[in-house]
Design a protein around this motif. Structure first.
Motif, PDB file in Angstrom:
ATOM      1  N   ALA A   1       0.826  -1.209   0.000  1.00 18.68           N
ATOM      2  CA  ALA A   1       0.000   0.000   0.000  1.00 18.68           C
ATOM      3  C   ALA A   1       0.862   1.262   0.000  1.00 18.68           C
ATOM      4  O   ALA A   1       0.570   2.227  -0.711  1.00 18.68           O
ATOM      5  CB  ALA A   1      -0.937  -0.008   1.210  1.00 18.68           C
ATOM      6  N   LEU A   2       1.936   1.259   0.783  1.00 18.32           N
ATOM      7  CA  LEU A   2       2.829   2.413   0.816  1.00 18.32           C
ATOM      8  C   LEU A   2       3.526   2.602  -0.532  1.00 18.32           C
ATOM      9  O   LEU A   2       3.696   3.731  -1.006  1.00 18.32           O
ATOM     10  CB  LEU A   2       3.866   2.249   1.924  1.00 18.32           C
ATOM     11  N   ALA A   3       3.936   1.501  -1.145  1.00 24.53           N
ATOM     12  CA  ALA A   3       4.632   1.579  -2.429  1.00 24.53           C
ATOM     13  C   ALA A   3       3.708   1.994  -3.568  1.00 24.53           C
ATOM     14  O   ALA A   3       4.181   2.354  -4.649  1.00 24.53           O
ATOM     15  CB  ALA A   3       5.274   0.229  -2.759  1.00 24.53           C
ATOM     16  N   LEU A   4       2.391   1.960  -3.322  1.00 27.62           N
ATOM     17  CA  LEU A   4       1.423   2.309  -4.370  1.00 27.62           C
ATOM     18  C   LEU A   4       1.164   3.805  -4.479  1.00 27.62           C
ATOM     19  O   LEU A   4       0.338   4.219  -5.293  1.00 27.62           O
ATOM     20  CB  LEU A   4       0.098   1.566  -4.136  1.00 27.62           C
ATOM     21  N   ASN A   5       1.830   4.609  -3.672  1.00 34.63           N
ATOM     22  CA  ASN A   5       1.735   6.060  -3.846  1.00 34.63           C
ATOM     23  C   ASN A   5       2.321   6.413  -5.211  1.00 34.63           C
ATOM     24  O   ASN A   5       3.527   6.284  -5.424  1.00 34.63           O
ATOM     25  CB  ASN A   5       2.512   6.769  -2.732  1.00 34.63           C
ATOM     26  N   PRO A   6       1.506   6.848  -6.170  1.00 38.97           N
ATOM     27  CA  PRO A   6       2.007   7.026  -7.538  1.00 38.97           C
ATOM     28  C   PRO A   6       2.769   8.330  -7.754  1.00 38.97           C
ATOM     29  O   PRO A   6       3.303   8.549  -8.837  1.00 38.97           O
ATOM     30  CB  PRO A   6       0.717   7.017  -8.373  1.00 38.97           C
ATOM     31  N   PHE A   7       2.829   9.184  -6.739  1.00 40.53           N
ATOM     32  CA  PHE A   7       3.421  10.508  -6.929  1.00 40.53           C
ATOM     33  C   PHE A   7       4.885  10.581  -6.500  1.00 40.53           C
ATOM     34  O   PHE A   7       5.582  11.533  -6.821  1.00 40.53           O
ATOM     35  CB  PHE A   7       2.605  11.557  -6.171  1.00 40.53           C
ATOM     36  N   GLY A   8       5.356   9.585  -5.742  1.00 37.54           N
ATOM     37  CA  GLY A   8       6.747   9.581  -5.328  1.00 37.54           C
ATOM     38  C   GLY A   8       7.128  10.758  -4.458  1.00 37.54           C
ATOM     39  O   GLY A   8       8.274  11.225  -4.487  1.00 37.54           O
ATOM     40  N   ARG A   9       6.213  11.233  -3.647  1.00 39.68           N
ATOM     41  CA  ARG A   9       6.447  12.393  -2.791  1.00 39.68           C
ATOM     42  C   ARG A   9       5.318  12.473  -1.774  1.00 39.68           C
ATOM     43  O   ARG A   9       4.280  11.807  -1.925  1.00 39.68           O
ATOM     44  CB  ARG A   9       6.466  13.671  -3.619  1.00 39.68           C
ATOM     45  N   PRO A  10       5.480  13.248  -0.703  1.00 37.15           N
ATOM     46  CA  PRO A  10       4.361  13.415   0.230  1.00 37.15           C
ATOM     47  C   PRO A  10       3.165  14.052  -0.472  1.00 37.15           C
ATOM     48  O   PRO A  10       3.321  14.925  -1.328  1.00 37.15           O
ATOM     49  CB  PRO A  10       4.940  14.348   1.302  1.00 37.15           C
ATOM     50  N   ILE A  11       1.992  13.578  -0.129  1.00 40.14           N
ATOM     51  CA  ILE A  11       0.751  14.131  -0.671  1.00 40.14           C
ATOM     52  C   ILE A  11      -0.123  14.575   0.498  1.00 40.14           C
ATOM     53  O   ILE A  11       0.182  14.261   1.656  1.00 40.14           O
ATOM     54  CB  ILE A  11       0.030  13.095  -1.554  1.00 40.14           C
ATOM     55  N   PRO A  12      -1.189  15.332   0.259  1.00 43.54           N
ATOM     56  CA  PRO A  12      -1.997  15.847   1.377  1.00 43.54           C
ATOM     57  C   PRO A  12      -2.498  14.788   2.345  1.00 43.54           C
ATOM     58  O   PRO A  12      -2.746  15.085   3.515  1.00 43.54           O
ATOM     59  CB  PRO A  12      -3.158  16.547   0.654  1.00 43.54           C
ATOM     60  N   THR A  13      -2.631  13.545   1.871  1.00 42.78           N
ATOM     61  CA  THR A  13      -3.127  12.491   2.763  1.00 42.78           C
ATOM     62  C   THR A  13      -2.011  11.663   3.404  1.00 42.78           C
ATOM     63  O   THR A  13      -2.295  10.687   4.093  1.00 42.78           O
ATOM     64  CB  THR A  13      -4.068  11.549   1.977  1.00 42.78           C
ATOM     65  N   SER A  14      -0.753  12.054   3.193  1.00 38.48           N
ATOM     66  CA  SER A  14       0.358  11.270   3.743  1.00 38.48           C
ATOM     67  C   SER A  14       0.323  11.220   5.263  1.00 38.48           C
ATOM     68  O   SER A  14       0.773  10.246   5.871  1.00 38.48           O
ATOM     69  CB  SER A  14       1.695  11.853   3.274  1.00 38.48           C
ATOM     70  N   PHE A  15      -0.214  12.281   5.874  1.00 36.02           N
ATOM     71  CA  PHE A  15      -0.250  12.312   7.339  1.00 36.02           C
ATOM     72  C   PHE A  15      -1.089  11.162   7.895  1.00 36.02           C
ATOM     73  O   PHE A  15      -0.875  10.733   9.042  1.00 36.02           O
ATOM     74  CB  PHE A  15      -0.800  13.657   7.818  1.00 36.02           C
ATOM     75  N   ILE A  16      -2.030  10.667   7.098  1.00 33.36           N
ATOM     76  CA  ILE A  16      -2.864   9.556   7.567  1.00 33.36           C
ATOM     77  C   ILE A  16      -1.992   8.317   7.780  1.00 33.36           C
ATOM     78  O   ILE A  16      -2.095   7.633   8.804  1.00 33.36           O
ATOM     79  CB  ILE A  16      -3.997   9.273   6.563  1.00 33.36           C
ATOM     80  N   TRP A  17      -1.136   8.022   6.786  1.00 32.58           N
ATOM     81  CA  TRP A  17      -0.240   6.877   6.926  1.00 32.58           C
ATOM     82  C   TRP A  17       0.692   7.059   8.122  1.00 32.58           C
ATOM     83  O   TRP A  17       0.949   6.112   8.871  1.00 32.58           O
ATOM     84  CB  TRP A  17       0.581   6.683   5.651  1.00 32.58           C
ATOM     85  N   GLU A  18       1.209   8.260   8.309  1.00 36.07           N
ATOM     86  CA  GLU A  18       2.116   8.505   9.423  1.00 36.07           C
ATOM     87  C   GLU A  18       1.386   8.314  10.757  1.00 36.07           C
ATOM     88  O   GLU A  18       1.942   7.744  11.706  1.00 36.07           O
ATOM     89  CB  GLU A  18       2.699   9.913   9.316  1.00 36.07           C
ATOM     90  N   TYR A  19       0.155   8.775  10.817  1.00 36.42           N
ATOM     91  CA  TYR A  19      -0.636   8.592  12.041  1.00 36.42           C
ATOM     92  C   TYR A  19      -0.909   7.114  12.290  1.00 36.42           C
ATOM     93  O   TYR A  19      -0.764   6.628  13.424  1.00 36.42           O
ATOM     94  CB  TYR A  19      -1.962   9.351  11.926  1.00 36.42           C
ATOM     95  N   VAL A  20      -1.276   6.385  11.235  1.00 39.92           N
ATOM     96  CA  VAL A  20      -1.564   4.951  11.381  1.00 39.92           C
ATOM     97  C   VAL A  20      -0.325   4.205  11.883  1.00 39.92           C
ATOM     98  O   VAL A  20      -0.408   3.349  12.768  1.00 39.92           O
ATOM     99  CB  VAL A  20      -2.051   4.362  10.039  1.00 39.92           C
ATOM    100  N   LEU A  21       0.842   4.526  11.319  1.00 39.27           N
ATOM    101  CA  LEU A  21       2.060   3.857  11.740  1.00 39.27           C
ATOM    102  C   LEU A  21       2.379   4.159  13.196  1.00 39.27           C
ATOM    103  O   LEU A  21       2.757   3.263  13.966  1.00 39.27           O
ATOM    104  CB  LEU A  21       3.233   4.280  10.846  1.00 39.27           C
ATOM    105  N   ARG A  22       2.244   5.412  13.582  1.00 37.40           N
ATOM    106  CA  ARG A  22       2.536   5.769  14.979  1.00 37.40           C
ATOM    107  C   ARG A  22       1.554   5.102  15.931  1.00 37.40           C
ATOM    108  O   ARG A  22       1.940   4.621  16.998  1.00 37.40           O
ATOM    109  CB  ARG A  22       2.481   7.290  15.152  1.00 37.40           C
TER     110      ARG A  22
END
Length: 516
Positions: free
Chosen positions: A280-301
Motif C-alpha cells: 500500500a505504501l509503495a502504491l503512492n504514484p506521486f513519489g512524494r508526500p501528498i496531502p493524505t500522507s499524514f494519515i499513513w504517518e498517524y496509522v504507523l505511529r
C-alpha cells in the motif's frame, strides 16, 4: 500496555520499556507451524508463475540473435538480467570481481534475510521461495539455481573486474537512433552491443573511524561481519540507526546480549513487515508526500509504534522522502526492555564504552543536547556500505544534470540507451530492488536492440528527465532521488506511449510475451 521509563533524572535521556520478557520465539514457532499449508500453496502458485512467464531455457546451440550484451556484476540484478536476455536469444557475458555469484548477499551475515515479504522479491519468474521471509542462504541458492538453469555458468568471467568501458570504432550515432558498441578492459576480441551495469548500491563495507576508538578496551566490529560475534552476556552498542543497525540489534538480542543500545543520529521511519502495508505504501504514484500522507504517518505511529511514537521522525520527517526500515522485532525488543534506543551523536569512545550527546526529538544532528556515558563491551559499526563507483564508464555518458540518479527511466544513461544501470542508480525508495522491474528493463533494452524505431534519442531522454524534475520540483525527497514502486511502474508503462511503434510491444516488455 507498556509504560516508558526515563533512565536518569535529567530531562533528555534514552528510553527503555519496562515489561516482562515477551514470547517472540514462541510466536515464531507457532507462525511456522500455522503457515505450513500457506507455504505449500505459495510454492504451488510460484510454480505456475514460473511455467507461464519464465523465458525459455537457452538452446544448447549458439544463441539465435547475433547480439551480444555485457553484464557488469553477478548479483541478483545481474543474474536476473542475464537470464532474461539469454532466454530471449541474446548472447551475454557476465563480468564480476567476485569469486561467486550473489553480489551483496554473499557478503552479509548468514542471519541476514529479507525484511520485505518474498512476494515482493520475485527477481525472476523462475524463482521459487520456500519461506515468506527467506534468509541469506536461501536467497543465494535461488540466485545460483537460476544462474545454472540459464547456462550462465558458461558465460561468467569470475575475478575479472571491469576497469574500462570504451567505444568501438564500429559505433553508430545515438542521435540518429544508432548506439555505441562497447569494448571492456581493452579486449577488442569481444565487442558488445550493450552494457548493463548491475553493481547495485552496496559495495564495500563503509568503515568508520570512531573518535577515540583506540582507547576502547572491547571489540569493534562492522555490522556485516557478525557471524563470529558472541555477544552473550555483553553490553552492545550499535552505532547507526538504519536497516543494518536494526538488524544488528535483533541479532544481539537473539544471542542473549546483556543489554543492547542503538545509537541513531536521526529518527527513521520503521514500517511493519506486512506485505499489505508495504504494498500500500509503495502504491503512492506521486513519489512524494501528498496531502493524505499524514494519515499513513498517524496509522504507523498509532498501530506500529504505539507507546514508542516518540522515536518516530518529527513532523518534518515525511514518510515519502527517504527509504524506511522494514522491521517488527526491533520495536518489540524495545518494549520488552531487551534493547534501548539512543537518539544522539557519538562524541568519543572511552575505555569502557562511548560518550554521546543525547538530543531531544526534532533537534538536528549535532544540535544541543546532554552528554552521557554508556558502558559497552562490544561496539557494532552499522554504517552500511559504500556506494559502488561507475568510473569505468565514459564520463560523457553523464553530463551535468544527468548523473545518477537523473537517468532516462531512472536506469538508462541519457546520452546512449545502450548503457543500462539496473538497480545501480537509485538512492531512496519505497518499494523493492528485487522484483519484476529487473526483467522489464532488460526487455526494454532488448526492444531497443531489436527495433531501431523504438529507441530514444539523447535529447528526448534528457527531456524526460527534465519533465520529471519539473513535475517533482517541490518534492522534499528529491525529484529522482526518491521514488515509489508505483511511480516506477508508471514510468515503464507510459514509456510506450511516447512512440506509437512501442505500443505493439507492450506485452513483450511487461510480461515477456512475444517477439521470439
Amino acid at each position: 500496555m507498556f509504560s516508558p521509563t526515563i533512565i536518569s533524572s535529567r530531562r533528555v535521556r534514552y528510553f527503555r520499556m519496562v515489561a516482562p520478557l515477551d514470547s517472540l520465539k514462541l510466536q515464531e514457532t507457532l507462525i511456522d507451524v500455522v503457515s505450513f499449508p500457506f507455504r505449500a500453496v505459495y510454492i504451488l502458485i510460484q510454480l505456475v508463475i514460473a511455467f507461464v512467464f519464465s523465458p525459455p531455457y537457452p538452446p544448447k546451440q549458439r544463441p539465435h540473435r547475433d547480439i551480444k550484451v555485457a553484464i557488469v556484476g553477478s548479483g541478483l540484478s545481474g543474474v536476473s538480467t542475464a537470464a532474461h536476455l539469454v532466454g530471449h536469444g541474446f548472447d551475454v557475458r557476465i563480468y564480476t570481481a567476485d569469486e561467486q555469484v550473489g553480489g551483496i548477499w554473499s557478503c552479509v551475515n548468514s542471519t541476514s534475510g529479507l525484511q520485505i515479504s518474498s512476494v515482493l522479491y520475485r527477481f525472476h519468474p523462475s524463482v521459487v521461495w520456500h519461506h515468506f521471509y527467506p534468509h541469506r542462504n536461501e536467497i543465494l541458492s535461488e540466485i545460483a539455481r537460476i544462474w545454472k538453469k540459464y547456462g550462465l555458468h558458461e558465460r561468467t568471467y569470475f575475478d575479472r573486474p571491469v576497469t574500462k568501458v570504451e567505444r568501438h570504432p564500429s559505433s553508430t550515432d545515438p542521435k540518429k537512433l544508432g548506439h555505441a558498441r562497447w569494448v571492456l578492459n581493452g579486449d577488442y576480441t569481444e565487442i558488445f552491443d550493450a552494457v548493463v551495469v548491475t553493481v547495485g548500491t552496496c559495495g564495500e563495507p563503509k568503515e568508520l573511524d570512531l573518535p577515540g576508538q583506540d582507547k576502547f578496551k572491547g571489540e569493534i566490529v562492522h555490522s556485516s561481519r557478525l557471524d563470529r560475534l558472541d555477544p552473550k552476556g555483553k553490553r552492545v552498542v550499535v552505532v547507526g540507526g538504519g536497516a543494518s543497525g536494526v538488524e544488528a540489534v535483533e541479532l544481539a538480542v537473539e544471542l542473549n546480549a546483556k543489554q543492547t543500545y542503538l545509537l541513531a543520529r536521526s529518527d527513521k521511519w520503521i514500517i511493519p513487515r506486512n506485505v499489505f502495508v508495504d504494498t500500500a505504501l509503495a502504491l503512492n504514484p506521486f513519489g512524494r508526500p501528498i496531502p493524505t500522507s499524514f494519515i499513513w504517518e498517524y496509522v504507523l505511529r498509532f498501530f506500529h509504534y504505539r507507546s514508542l511514537w516518540s522515536i518516530s521522525p518529527a513532523k518534518d520527517g515525511g514518510l515519502f522522502t527517504t527509504t524506511p526500515v522494514v522491521n517488527n522485532s526491533f520495536l518489540q525488543h524495545l518494549r520488552a526492555g531487551k534493547a534501548s534506543y539512543v537518539r544522539g551523536d557519538l562524541l568519543e569512545c572511552t575505555e569502557r564504552g562511548v560518550k554521546v550527546n543525547l538530543r531531544e526529538r526534532g533537534v538536528e544532528k549535532g544540535g544541543p543536547g546532554v552528554e552521557e556515558a554508556i558502558d559497552a563491551d562490544v561496539i557494532v559499526v552499522a554504517t552500511g556500505f559504500e556506494r559502488p563507483k561507475v568510473d569505468f564508464l565514459p564520463d560523457d555518458l553523464f553530463p551535468k544534470g544527468y548523473e545518477r540518479p537523473n537517468l532516462y527511466l531512472q536506469n538508462f544513461t541519457t546520452q546512449d540507451w545502450s548503457v543500462l544501470m539496473t538497480n545501480s542508480a537509485f538512492m531512496n525508495a519505497i518499494g523493492t530492488a528485487g522484483h519484476v522491474h529487473i526483467g522489464v528493463y532488460a526487455r526494454i533494452l532488448a526492444l531497443f536492440l531489436l527495433d531501431p524505431e523504438t529507441r530514444v534519442e539523447p535529447r528526448d531522454a534528457e527531456l524526460w528527465v527534465n519533465l520529471i524534475k519539473f513535475v517533482k520540483r517541490a518534492a522534499p525527497g528529491g525529484q529522482l532521488t526518491f521514488f515509489t514502486y508505483a511511480e516506477l511502474c508508471f514510468w515503464v508503462v507510459s514509456f510506450h506511449f511516447f512512440r506509437p511503434r512501442r505500443l505493439k510491444h507492450l506485452p513483450f516488455v511487461l510480461f515477456g510475451l512475444g517477439y521470439d
